[in-house]
Structure formats: C-alpha cells, structure tokens
Scaffold this active site. Sequence first.
Site, PDB file in Angstrom:
ATOM      1  N   THR A   1       0.812  -1.220  -0.159  1.00 28.07           N
ATOM      2  CA  THR A   1      -0.072  -0.027   0.042  1.00 28.07           C
ATOM      3  C   THR A   1       0.783   1.208   0.008  1.00 28.07           C
ATOM      4  O   THR A   1       0.386   2.123  -0.351  1.00 28.07           O
ATOM      5  CB  THR A   1      -0.704  -0.106   1.219  1.00 28.07           C
ATOM      6  OG1 THR A   1      -0.113  -0.164   2.317  1.00 28.07           O
ATOM      7  CG2 THR A   1      -1.930  -1.002   1.237  1.00 28.07           C
TER       8      THR A   1
ATOM      9  N   ARG B   1      21.028  -4.840   4.960  1.00 26.64           N
ATOM     10  CA  ARG B   1      21.908  -4.349   3.741  1.00 26.64           C
ATOM     11  C   ARG B   1      23.115  -5.027   4.043  1.00 26.64           C
ATOM     12  O   ARG B   1      24.107  -5.160   3.337  1.00 26.64           O
ATOM     13  CB  ARG B   1      21.623  -3.003   3.440  1.00 26.64           C
ATOM     14  CG  ARG B   1      20.391  -2.775   2.692  1.00 26.64           C
ATOM     15  CD  ARG B   1      20.466  -1.064   2.653  1.00 26.64           C
ATOM     16  NE  ARG B   1      19.018  -0.761   2.173  1.00 26.64           N
ATOM     17  CZ  ARG B   1      18.583   0.304   2.065  1.00 26.64           C
ATOM     18  NH1 ARG B   1      19.281   1.407   2.784  1.00 26.64           N
ATOM     19  NH2 ARG B   1      17.739   0.630   1.624  1.00 26.64           N
TER      20      ARG B   1
ATOM     21  N   CYS C   1      18.169   4.501  -1.683  1.00 27.68           N
ATOM     22  CA  CYS C   1      18.178   5.064  -3.028  1.00 27.68           C
ATOM     23  C   CYS C   1      19.325   6.092  -3.388  1.00 27.68           C
ATOM     24  O   CYS C   1      19.523   6.023  -4.574  1.00 27.68           O
ATOM     25  CB  CYS C   1      16.678   5.633  -3.196  1.00 27.68           C
ATOM     26  SG  CYS C   1      16.410   6.848  -1.826  1.00 27.68           S
TER      27      CYS C   1
ATOM     28  N   GLN D   1      17.653  15.419  -2.756  1.00 30.60           N
ATOM     29  CA  GLN D   1      16.669  14.380  -2.963  1.00 30.60           C
ATOM     30  C   GLN D   1      15.430  14.635  -3.015  1.00 30.60           C
ATOM     31  O   GLN D   1      14.779  15.572  -2.562  1.00 30.60           O
ATOM     32  CB  GLN D   1      17.023  13.360  -1.566  1.00 30.60           C
ATOM     33  CG  GLN D   1      18.532  12.924  -1.573  1.00 30.60           C
ATOM     34  CD  GLN D   1      18.754  11.682  -0.426  1.00 30.60           C
ATOM     35  OE1 GLN D   1      19.755  12.029   0.188  1.00 30.60           O
ATOM     36  NE2 GLN D   1      17.830  11.027  -0.335  1.00 30.60           N
TER      37      GLN D   1
ATOM     38  N   GLY E   1      11.149   9.938  -2.154  1.00 25.06           N
ATOM     39  CA  GLY E   1      12.178   9.164  -1.195  1.00 25.06           C
ATOM     40  C   GLY E   1      11.905   8.974   0.192  1.00 25.06           C
ATOM     41  O   GLY E   1      12.274   8.081   0.940  1.00 25.06           O
TER      42      GLY E   1
ATOM     43  N   GLU F   1      20.393   9.373   6.747  1.00 30.13           N
ATOM     44  CA  GLU F   1      20.851   9.138   5.344  1.00 30.13           C
ATOM     45  C   GLU F   1      22.320   9.119   5.301  1.00 30.13           C
ATOM     46  O   GLU F   1      22.957   8.414   4.375  1.00 30.13           O
ATOM     47  CB  GLU F   1      20.252  10.187   4.342  1.00 30.13           C
ATOM     48  CG  GLU F   1      20.463   9.987   3.058  1.00 30.13           C
ATOM     49  CD  GLU F   1      19.166   8.833   2.465  1.00 30.13           C
ATOM     50  OE1 GLU F   1      18.376   8.622   3.278  1.00 30.13           O
ATOM     51  OE2 GLU F   1      19.250   8.790   1.219  1.00 30.13           O
TER      52      GLU F   1
ATOM     53  N   ARG G   1      17.064  17.511   1.185  1.00 31.75           N
ATOM     54  CA  ARG G   1      15.652  17.237   0.787  1.00 31.75           C
ATOM     55  C   ARG G   1      15.339  18.534  -0.103  1.00 31.75           C
ATOM     56  O   ARG G   1      15.433  19.675   0.384  1.00 31.75           O
ATOM     57  CB  ARG G   1      14.870  16.831   1.644  1.00 31.75           C
ATOM     58  CG  ARG G   1      13.434  16.764   1.036  1.00 31.75           C
ATOM     59  CD  ARG G   1      13.317  15.225   0.533  1.00 31.75           C
ATOM     60  NE  ARG G   1      13.265  14.172   1.751  1.00 31.75           N
ATOM     61  CZ  ARG G   1      13.664  12.866   1.511  1.00 31.75           C
ATOM     62  NH1 ARG G   1      13.863  12.484   0.267  1.00 31.75           N
ATOM     63  NH2 ARG G   1      13.640  12.247   2.503  1.00 31.75           N
TER      64      ARG G   1
ATOM     65  N   HIS H   1      16.816  11.511  -7.553  1.00 35.04           N
ATOM     66  CA  HIS H   1      17.816  12.072  -6.685  1.00 35.04           C
ATOM     67  C   HIS H   1      18.980  12.539  -7.270  1.00 35.04           C
ATOM     68  O   HIS H   1      19.468  11.843  -8.189  1.00 35.04           O
ATOM     69  CB  HIS H   1      18.304  10.989  -5.754  1.00 35.04           C
ATOM     70  CG  HIS H   1      17.425  10.844  -4.635  1.00 35.04           C
ATOM     71  ND1 HIS H   1      16.043  11.044  -4.527  1.00 35.04           N
ATOM     72  CD2 HIS H   1      17.384   9.590  -3.531  1.00 35.04           C
ATOM     73  CE1 HIS H   1      15.355  10.602  -3.536  1.00 35.04           C
ATOM     74  NE2 HIS H   1      16.364   9.778  -2.869  1.00 35.04           N
TER      75      HIS H   1
ATOM     76  N   ASN I   1      14.799   7.549  -7.832  1.00 37.06           N
ATOM     77  CA  ASN I   1      14.873   6.780  -6.665  1.00 37.06           C
ATOM     78  C   ASN I   1      13.896   6.005  -6.194  1.00 37.06           C
ATOM     79  O   ASN I   1      14.303   4.935  -5.548  1.00 37.06           O
ATOM     80  CB  ASN I   1      14.877   8.124  -5.512  1.00 37.06           C
ATOM     81  CG  ASN I   1      13.603   8.812  -5.693  1.00 37.06           C
ATOM     82  OD1 ASN I   1      13.382   9.698  -6.759  1.00 37.06           O
ATOM     83  ND2 ASN I   1      12.730   8.912  -4.675  1.00 37.06           N
ATOM     84  N   THR I   2      12.713   5.791  -6.818  1.00 32.50           N
ATOM     85  CA  THR I   2      11.895   4.727  -6.522  1.00 32.50           C
ATOM     86  C   THR I   2      11.927   3.914  -7.745  1.00 32.50           C
ATOM     87  O   THR I   2      11.448   2.727  -7.394  1.00 32.50           O
ATOM     88  CB  THR I   2      10.169   5.247  -6.531  1.00 32.50           C
ATOM     89  OG1 THR I   2       9.831   5.754  -7.348  1.00 32.50           O
ATOM     90  CG2 THR I   2      10.271   6.259  -5.252  1.00 32.50           C
TER      91      THR I   2
END
Lengths: 378, 378, 378, 378
Positions: free
Chosen positions: A20, A117, A156, A183, A187, A209, A242, A249, A338-339
Amino acid sequence: MPIPDTLGGRRIPVAILGATGAVGQTFVRLLEGHPWFEVIELAASERSAGRPYGEAARWIEGQMPERLRHVVVLPCDPTAVSAPIVFSALDSGVAGAVEPAFAAAGRLVFSNAKNYRMAPDVPLLIPEVNWEQVGLLARQRRERGWSGGLITNANCSVTVAALALAPLHHAFGVERVFAATMQAVSGAGYPGVPSLDILGNAIPYIADEEPKIEAELRKLLGRVQEDAVVEPAIRVSAHANRVPVEHGHTICLSVGFVRRPSPEDVVEALRAWRGPEGLAGYLEACPTAPARPIVVTDAPDRPQPRRDVHAGRGMAVTVGRVREDTLLDVKLVAMGHNTVRGAAGGSILNAELCVLGAPPMPAGLLAGITGAAGAHAP
Amino acid sequence: MPIPDTLGGRRIPVAILGATGAVGQTFVRLLEGHPWFEVIELAASERSAGRPYGEAARWIEGQMPERLRHVVVLPCDPTAVSAPIVFSALDSGVAGAVEPAFAAAGRLVFSNAKNYRMAPDVPLLIPEVNWEQVGLLARQRRERGWSGGLITNANCSVTVAALALAPLHHAFGVERVFAATMQAVSGAGYPGVPSLDILGNAIPYIADEEPKIEAELRKLLGRVQEDAVVEPAIRVSAHANRVPVEHGHTICLSVGFVRRPSPEDVVEALRAWRGPEGLAGYLEACPTAPARPIVVTDAPDRPQPRRDVHAGRGMAVTVGRVREDTLLDVKLVAMGHNTVRGAAGGSILNAELCVLGAPPMPAGLLAGITGAAGAHAP
Amino acid sequence: MPIPDTLGGRRIPVAILGATGAVGQTFVRLLEGHPWFEVIELAASERSAGRPYGEAARWIEGQMPERLRHVVVLPCDPTAVSAPIVFSALDSGVAGAVEPAFAAAGRLVFSNAKNYRMAPDVPLLIPEVNWEQVGLLARQRRERGWSGGLITNANCSVTVAALALAPLHHAFGVERVFAATMQAVSGAGYPGVPSLDILGNAIPYIADEEPKIEAELRKLLGRVQEDAVVEPAIRVSAHANRVPVEHGHTICLSVGFVRRPSPEDVVEALRAWRGPEGLAGYLEACPTAPARPIVVTDAPDRPQPRRDVHAGRGMAVTVGRVREDTLLDVKLVAMGHNTVRGAAGGSILNAELCVLGAPPMPAGLLAGITGAAGAHAP
Amino acid sequence: MPIPDTLGGRRIPVAILGATGAVGQTFVRLLEGHPWFEVIELAASERSAGRPYGEAARWIEGQMPERLRHVVVLPCDPTAVSAPIVFSALDSGVAGAVEPAFAAAGRLVFSNAKNYRMAPDVPLLIPEVNWEQVGLLARQRRERGWSGGLITNANCSVTVAALALAPLHHAFGVERVFAATMQAVSGAGYPGVPSLDILGNAIPYIADEEPKIEAELRKLLGRVQEDAVVEPAIRVSAHANRVPVEHGHTICLSVGFVRRPSPEDVVEALRAWRGPEGLAGYLEACPTAPARPIVVTDAPDRPQPRRDVHAGRGMAVTVGRVREDTLLDVKLVAMGHNTVRGAAGGSILNAELCVLGAPPMPAGLLAGITGAAGAHAP
C-alpha cells in the site's frame, strides 16, 4: 522478451509486501504487464489486511490497475502468502522480523529495507555494479538454515552514486568521495514530507541518510572473496538534502582516485563501461534492464531530475558536468530515479537475473523455490 | 538610530542605478524609510529612462512605494544623476563602464556587479569579515585619479559562505573547502529563471558561479598589507545548484583547517565571534546591521531558506548541522538571504559604515563627497 | 496602543488550546509581544500535555519564542487552565466537547473550529462585517447557562469572500455568488497536505469545504433581529481547490446583485466602506486591526497570494480584477491570509473588541470574567 | 496502425513552423516515430534560421531526438519549405502573415495560433466535437483562392472545456457556463512565466484568455449549416488563473442546461458519448486518437493535473466531481494536457483524419496536395 525456457511457459507468481505504500505502489506499477512475473498477492500491515486494495491504498501516481482494485490485502505472513518470489517494500520497523520469516519459509525475498543490507551474508545488489554478491546466498542458506533467501537493494541515493562511481572505481580506484545530494520527496514515502515543510524550501537533513551513504557505498563497491565482501578503503563525506522535486535524486560528487584521471578519461570510462564480465548477455535478456545503465550527457546544465529521470524508463543514471576538481581530482553530477532504479525497479532487475540463473547465482536455488528447471546461460 | 552628527540633521540623498531590476527593487524596499539615506533618483537602462518608475519597473514583491510610482527614471549617467552616494544594481554588461564614470565624477559607488570585485585596488567588502579592505579606497583614488570611489559586494552565495567561514578562519585557519550550494531563483534576477526550467526540478549549474565562489572567497578572507589584499592559500571546490526556492542560498560545507577543531570548538567560535576589532561600536550604530551576523541553530534540520531567511531582517546568516567530517575536519550548513545580505542589504551596510567613517575609511573622503563634517568614532 | 484603561495597567492572561498545531502556532506568533494579552498557558492533546512546548510542537515558521520553549504543555481542561480568555485552535474532533466546558467554566472562548459556527446563539464574527452578532452572547448565556461565552471565527476561505462581499451586499444586495477558490496548503494544518499530493499539482477538492462556504457566507452576511441572525437569501455555488501556495486563499467571484452596479460602482463601494457604524473608533484602538480591511488593487494581475498576503500584516483582504461578468453582474478576485485573518488573527481581533466592550458586547460580561472594570467607549 | 492505403506505403513528409518553441518541440516529440508522418523540415524565426536545430532550440523536456540535432533550421517561407503538410506552432505575431502564405502555396496548414480561429471560413477543429467544420475548407478555398488550406486548433483551455461540454450540449443543451481555470505554466510557452512570478503563487490573470474562452467555446459547439458555423446562444463567464503546475489545465465548471439533467445523467452522457456519427471508425484508425476522448473518474479528488495529465497519452480529458450546482444545474471539473490535446496533439489528430479523408473533408483536397490517391472510408 519471451518467458525464459526455465519457466516452462508460465509466469512466476510473485507477492508484494508493503503493497500500500509508495514503494509498494511502484512495484505494482512496474510489474503490471511484466512478461515473466505475475502479481498474485498483495500484503500489508494489520490495518490494511482484509480490505480491498482499492480501499486500503491511497494511489499516488496515475490510476491503480483495475484488476487489483478488488484484490483483498493479505497480512505479511508466509502462511498467508504463497508466492515463491516476494518483493518487500516494508518499512524497517517491520522488515526486520517479516523478511527472515519469508526467507525461512522458502521464499526468495527482494528487500528495500535497510535492516539486513550490511549483514555479511546478505547480498547488497546493483547487478551492473556487483552481481557477484549474489553468490553470498549460498553462505546465507548455510549459516541461517533458510530454505529461501534474502537479497537487498541499496539506499536510493547511494544507488545513484554507486552506479556512477563503479566504472571509475574499476578504472582508476576511488579513494575519497565528497557527495552532496538533492533528494526527491518520493524518497520519504507517502504521506512522507509535509508540503508545509518543503514547498519553496530546501531541508539540509534526512534522518540516518548520511551514514547509510557512507557505509553502503563501500559494500556496494567491494569485491567478494571467500564468501565475504572485502570493502575498499574509500572515505566518503555525504551531505544529504531534501528539495521540492517529485522523483529523482541528484548527487554532486567530487572524487579522488588512486590513479588520477582527466575529465576526458572519466567520460570515456563511463561510456565504455559494460558492467561485470559475463553479465551483459543476461542483462540484455532482462525486461527491466536499461539499454545503458549510465547515460552521459554533454549539456552544461544536465542532468536534471525532471528532465532526465525517465532515462532508460527510470533504470538509467544520467551523469554530466564532468570537470576538474580543485580539491580532489574530478567533479561530476549523477542523477537517477529513486523509486525505480533506487527501489522497486532495482529489486525487479535483481529478480530477473535470479530467474535467469546468472552466475554466481547458486545453482538450483530458485528452481528449488519455484519449481523452475534451473539456471541456463542466455 | 538617529542621523549621525556628521550629517547635520539631514538625510543623505542617494541614487539607485539599475533600479528596475530585482536587486534594484530590493534597494528601493530596504531604503524606504531609511533613517540616514533618502532615495532621490532612480536610474536604469535607455529602455526605461524617461518613463515613470511605476511603468518602467514590473514590481516583484509586495507593493511599490506609492511616492516612487511617478518618479521619472533617469539614464545611468553622472551628468543626469546628482546624488553623492550611488547604489549600483547594474548588470555586469553595463556596470563596467558606468560605475567608473560615477566614481570619476566624485560619487561613492556601492556595486553589486562582478566587474571590479577582484581588482587589487577595489574593496570587496563584508564589514564583519574584512572591513579593513575599505582602506584600499585611498590607493584606488591615488591610482585611478577618481574623486569618488568604488566599493564592491561579493557574489551572493560566497557572501553566505564567507560569513560562516570568517570566524573559523580566524580561529583555526581554513585550508580546504567543499561547498555545494542550493541557490534561490531570485539570485538570477527577473525574469531570470523560467518556471518551466525549475518547477519541481533542480539544476546543477549556474553560469560562472563556481569560479566566482572559489576566487572571491580567498579575497574576502584575505588580510590587507601595504595597500594590498594578501589572499590565504585556501583551496575551494564549489558545486553550484539552482533549486525552486524564492529567496535564500543554502550551502553545504566541508572544511579542513590548519588547526583541527572539534564541532564544539566550531560552534563556540561561531557564537563568540564579534567581527573585526574596533568595529563593533560602529556596527551597533548602523540601522541595517543585524544584532548578530551569524545565528547558530541547534535544530537538526535547520537552517532552511523559507524558515530562516528573515533572520536579522535578512542580514544574518544562519549556521547549523555542525558535525565531524569524514574527509576534512568539520561539516556544516550555512544559509543567508541572497538579495538582502548577499546584495542590496550588504551594500547599504557598507554605506552606513562609510558614513560613520569607521576606520580605516580614508578620512575626509565621504565629507568631500557629501559635504558632511567627516568621520567620528561612535 | 496603550493598554485600555479597563485593564488597570495589566495585560490580560490568555491561554491557547491546541497550541502545538499550525493555527495554535500562529496564535503564539501573533500574540508574542501583544500589548494587551499575555500568553500564560499552552494546552494541547494528551499526547503533548506534560511535555515542554519546545519538544511537543514541531515549529513551522521562523523560530519559536525562546521563553516558551520550556513551558510545560497543559491538558485542554478548564481545571488545569486558569486564563479567563481562551483562544482555541482545536480540531473539530475535540472542540465539540472542550470548548463548551471552558465556556461553562466562565471563560470567554474564541474558537476556530467548525462545530458551533452555525448554532443560532453563537456569534460567527468578522468584526468589520457583522460585529452586531456579538450581542448573541447574551442569549447564549441565558439559554446555555454558561458563565463564560463562545465566539467563533468563520472558515478561512469564506472569511476572505465575506470581507470582499460585505460592502457590496450592503450597497447593492448580493443575490447570487459563484466562488472558485485556490487555497493554500497551510489551510490544512500540519502535517496536512503531503508534498507528493500537491507539488506541481492542483487538487479540485477539499473535504467539506464547499458546503461550509455556502452556509457560512449567509450567516456572516445576515442581520441580527431579536437575538437571532436573519440570513439573506443568497445562493452560493462554491468550487474549492487546493494549490501549491504556502499562505493565502484566492477566490474568483462572479456576483449577481439586487441592484446591478457597474465595476466602477463596485470599486467605489469597496474603497468607501468603513464597516459597521460606530465600530470604527473601536477598531482604530485595536492593535490587530488593519488600517483598511480591504485593499483594492488596480494592477491587472493582482491580488496574488505570495505578493499580497502580508497586506495589513495579514489582516487585510486584497481585491482586484473588478470587471463585468457575462452571466451575473460583476467579477472580481479576493485574496487574504488564511491563518492570520482567516484564523488566529481574526480571533485576536474579536477578543480585542470584546476587551474594549464595543457594543453590543453584553455589558459586564468580560468584566465578570477578567475582573476588568467594564466596557467604555474609545 | 499501418500506413493508410492512400499513401501508397510512403510516410507523408511534414514540416513544423515555429519548431524551436515549446509547442514546436511538442510537435517534434509527438511526431518522432509517427507511423504516417515524417518530419523533414523544421522552420523558425530569422534568429534561428540557418543554425542547426540542436543549437537553435533550447530543449525543454527529455532529450532532443538525435537525428534532428544537426538539421538546419529553415526560414518560415513556403519557397524554402517543401512539405505538403505543415504544422504551425507560430506565435500570433507572425502566424497572421506566414500561415496564409503557406495555404496559398498549396500546403495544408494546421495552426495553433489565434489569428484565424474565429474567421467564418476557417475550421476550429476538435474532431470528436465538431469534425463537420472541416467541410468549411471548400468555402475557404473558393473564397480565398488558396490551393491549400488552413485548419485551426482552439485555445488550450477552451479545448479542455469543449471536450467535456460537447456530450452535455448534445444531450441537454448547454445555456450558461461558469468556468474557472487553473492553467499550467507550459501554456505560456518558453521562457514564458518567470519562476519568481509563479513559485508558491497563483496569478488570477492570463492576458486575453477569458475572452478567447468565451468566444471560442461557442464556435466549437456550433453546428455547420450552409457553409457557416451557427453558434449556439451559450453565455460563458470565464475566470482564468495560472498556477505552478507544469502541464495540464484544470477547469471548474458550473453549467446550466435547456433540459436540466441530474449529475447521474451527466455522468452517463459523458460515458456514453462516442463523438460525431460516422467518425468513430476513422478515429479508431488514427494513431493519435485516444481510446476514449473523455475519461470519467469517480475519485472524490480527481482529476488532478500531475496524476491524470497523461490519460490517453495526453489526448484524453479527465472529468470528475460531477455534482449538483446550487446556482445553475451541475458542477464538474475537467482537466486535460494543454500542449498535447490542447495544442500539438490536437493538430496531429486533425491531420490524421484529413489523411484518411474522413467526410466532410473535401474530396481530393489532400490528394491534390500530397499526391495521395484520395479519401477512402476506413
């Protein structure tokens, strides 16, 4: 892009966890009409589970695919979700427990969360940069006893930087990196950044970040030796900002190298780069791979997010303004979606290469999961 | 802020060159109701000369002062303009010829153009940083034979950086600077940046900006010795970007020093800084000087242009996010108003200090120009 | 603006309910340094109560006043809050129960919530439009048995429309109104509108806004007869839109009248208007009242939110583009500050007039509440 | 979409006049890869003529097609330009003289300028609304003695309104229309609206726009009788506004009808509408025609420009928020792509239908121009 022979003519059923949210919706959009994968299950938090997707998700871009409007959202539980391949757009708050549960239950999980990660047995994959990390899955199964597996995407913004720097690291040896980002709001997910915070404004801070950029870049550019990633001794100074941009980005980079190149050398290395040896053929077969992962622009004022973010359908990083640096060696600007490349699209490309069994993907792992016949060279 | 005694109770008549443009309008706004200066003449290009100001200028912010609507715009010619103090908002295309003509004609010119900033006999002034450069006026008059003088402002983005770095250079010796800017559209004047270029976008390029930042910063932080500015050996790497912000340039800085300070040392130096010795008393008397030229913020996500640009009525630079740097020594973010502190307001503050005769302002220079009685200590 | 004699030299202590939200913060900003009122208490939801204001509120504009940073937030309960005058920025979800509790406990409550605006015994006040509604307080006390009282503000967009239409209704009789709004994001509070929804976008919908505009406009323009508001038979068609503007609601109006005026008649009526008879003297004494509540502009492309929103320090509505309409009689555009005139500033002006006891403020009501000596003409 | 038989397997060579501007670039983008048309010539003003297109045009969106970079820009002169079909993106300042010259020289000109839209012998075409106006070409040739012809597009905002209103006019008879627009910056071309004018702002004025909307809507919805357009007696009141949106004009409409429909009737009429009788087959064959020219949305807060502008690849108008109106009969919101459907895309669709010879396209006109075999039914 026909369905690979391994799949026997059928599309592989896949599920989306966190379907969602903003990244979840990007998975839905990118997988709609995908030739190899078929989204059969959408899972999300308790709050959404049990409701039709059309109600549970506030759709952000364009129109929700009609056929998914009435699909009932499932809980994020491997007993409720059956698909063998699972794309996870879960927040780090829940990914930590949920993703291993799916991997333990025999699913191949492609995660966008930060939780695993940096784990030494978890691939942090950008295929054109470090596909060899997929080989860590063998160690992962062995050590964790999972019948499935867990593969992660990078943050990202670091994804954009790593794609631009990988050819240069290969050619000249990156030692020091100054990275100042601008960015996009997407994001931060949805609802994410309040408009009162960002309209006509710039915010010189994004929580957590900068350390992520500094740490993940080293793992991304590392080499695998004896089942472990050996990280290069790159020092990175990141400034994360941002800006009121929807997608894309942008990263200003100053880079110092072991072997100092000229700006022309850098442009040539970026243009000549073809990614890991032996992977090109597999990449060409992937529906989501861009023709070129890096687009070099000569325009003096590019890349720009609004104008270049769709390069390679969001999967290419555009690099420009390559010039001498007065402090280190070379300055340049990199920009990517970025997405898409930095999240959902990156996961899907990872999954495509796994389906093709591009080595060193552990033989039989996916076959064991999906019932496919196994890896084969393109 | 009473009118200084030197003025004998009268306000000094001043003129604005380039009064129709964006910086010219900012001069008009800031000088409206100024206790010491009275705008008596507005001059602009041939195209505007002879027309009422209300027609010639497309007013950008708020409402044009009613009394100026019907003032007829003059040509930029010292025979047409009588005021002894001249604020120049001229473009570099015309400033090169016009400003010296005014200085030769006995006027004291406060310029925002780039043309003469780097000339060795021209002060490049930010009072709190380098007021001593005003002493170059003596050499300037001697060498050029001008009966007036020419004082310049720095580029708007470097002004922000220089204010933040001056206390640190004084305390720890700045050696190396990475500077990545996010600059407001008002920095490009009017009509300036087309909306189709910048809405929802970021542009990683501003023509000529990066070399200006790199060069001007050194002159700004230099020391005057024997009628010349001795520039420090600071290496600067600048990345200049345009973002969809109305006013306020934000600069991400990584700084390397001769004597490595901790972030706490940096914050303390910024907070303790009082500018050049002996100038504080004069600054306090200036209507345009902010209470503190540097505001240090503890908030993790500040400074932000929309929220902090009005600090000190646009004359203070806000500094935040002081933290360790992994490449150099310390990282921080500085933000200031580009058309106030970085342009018109900076010029006006320079003029105020000249009116007060703050040393080393050459004795009698302004008196010769304005008929005022001469310098006196506050 | 000296403190009115009625107050005996003391400032009246006031409290803000909902002090952490966007409108609550605007109250704090506007009351900082107010000559008559002193904010002594800040109250908010359970989540915030007990925490220092500096932590509980994410400050949106400029800097939080230093002295309030450490003030502990109180619960919204009349037993915890002592101030006799209470400014309420509460959401409608809680205002319904909380505001009457304060009124019953003897406080004079100035509310921005929608809950009681249309109640027949509750004033819906814009002083320059309908100050006479303050007389309803007598009926309110009688019927509800409250020792205090409740006064409401109108919806932010209808406030702008009502100020522009009141003089025209008075002069020509408004019958029909077509109103298309372009509303700022601050109207939705904080966090309010997600940036992904509004960056580079327009949203032709604001929940519940159109019916509010249609209903409240009639009550605002109504006349009080025998303790009740008699609403005029005005038909209103509203189209409410959200646009990426920070502050300032713009409304395009087409208006049909009983007695058809020319555009020139309309401009003259707007310029000549002085509000309710007998109120002018009181308004002049109010610190928050603008010099003129309506500013008429001749510029062909004004009013504009970014350029005109600060007219009258946010308390004036700017009207322009008055021209013939092809369907009704006259078209015009009105624009005003939604969180100042349309919310906090409107409440404060209401309170100031109550303090002055401007008739028909029920005699002794405020004196009973604050201990002041009672109403007196200015 | 194979090349129509009439073309004998060849693509028709076309030229673009005003190719360097914003609409000219949109023509280039939309015609790149067009199956029937091949851009062979780019023409522009004196300033650009003779220079390579890559230099003469500052490309606004994405990347300029590589093959056009080195094409030399031609002057806007029929002796220099050979293509039989000419798309004109010229400004009204030059279109008045240039477009007739091309029509006189035997070319079929598809114009976006306002100059000839209201001429009685010039079609003002939106095919789904009024294709029959193409029949005016016969009269045009007869009266003007042109061997070619001139077809115009409507103003970009009125195109959106006309598409939404055409089905309703057909079904219920439109009598009165309130239209308040929120228009994208791309409607003003490039450089167009300065960012300092529109960032975080709304401008309630677009020069000449309101009269154009009011006049063109009537011609668009008119019926052709005896070689003339008989305009309906519709009264339109337009409020034109500019908002910080890149692409997509949004229009709030209140509509009064001869036969009052319910909102449900309106939705049904919009959904059922198929355009002029007999045209559907031709439209289906057109590469640029959208599947449905009107998309009706049920979402309470749509259409929105950023989210719906790409519906039908920019050729569909999205309509939503259909509800009762308190003043007229029904309110609704329409939104469409101003530079695609409202400009270049509209022209291309017109040209496609001409190539197909969709009646009442005068028989043989295009054949005479292009050498194609003539019209044939799909």
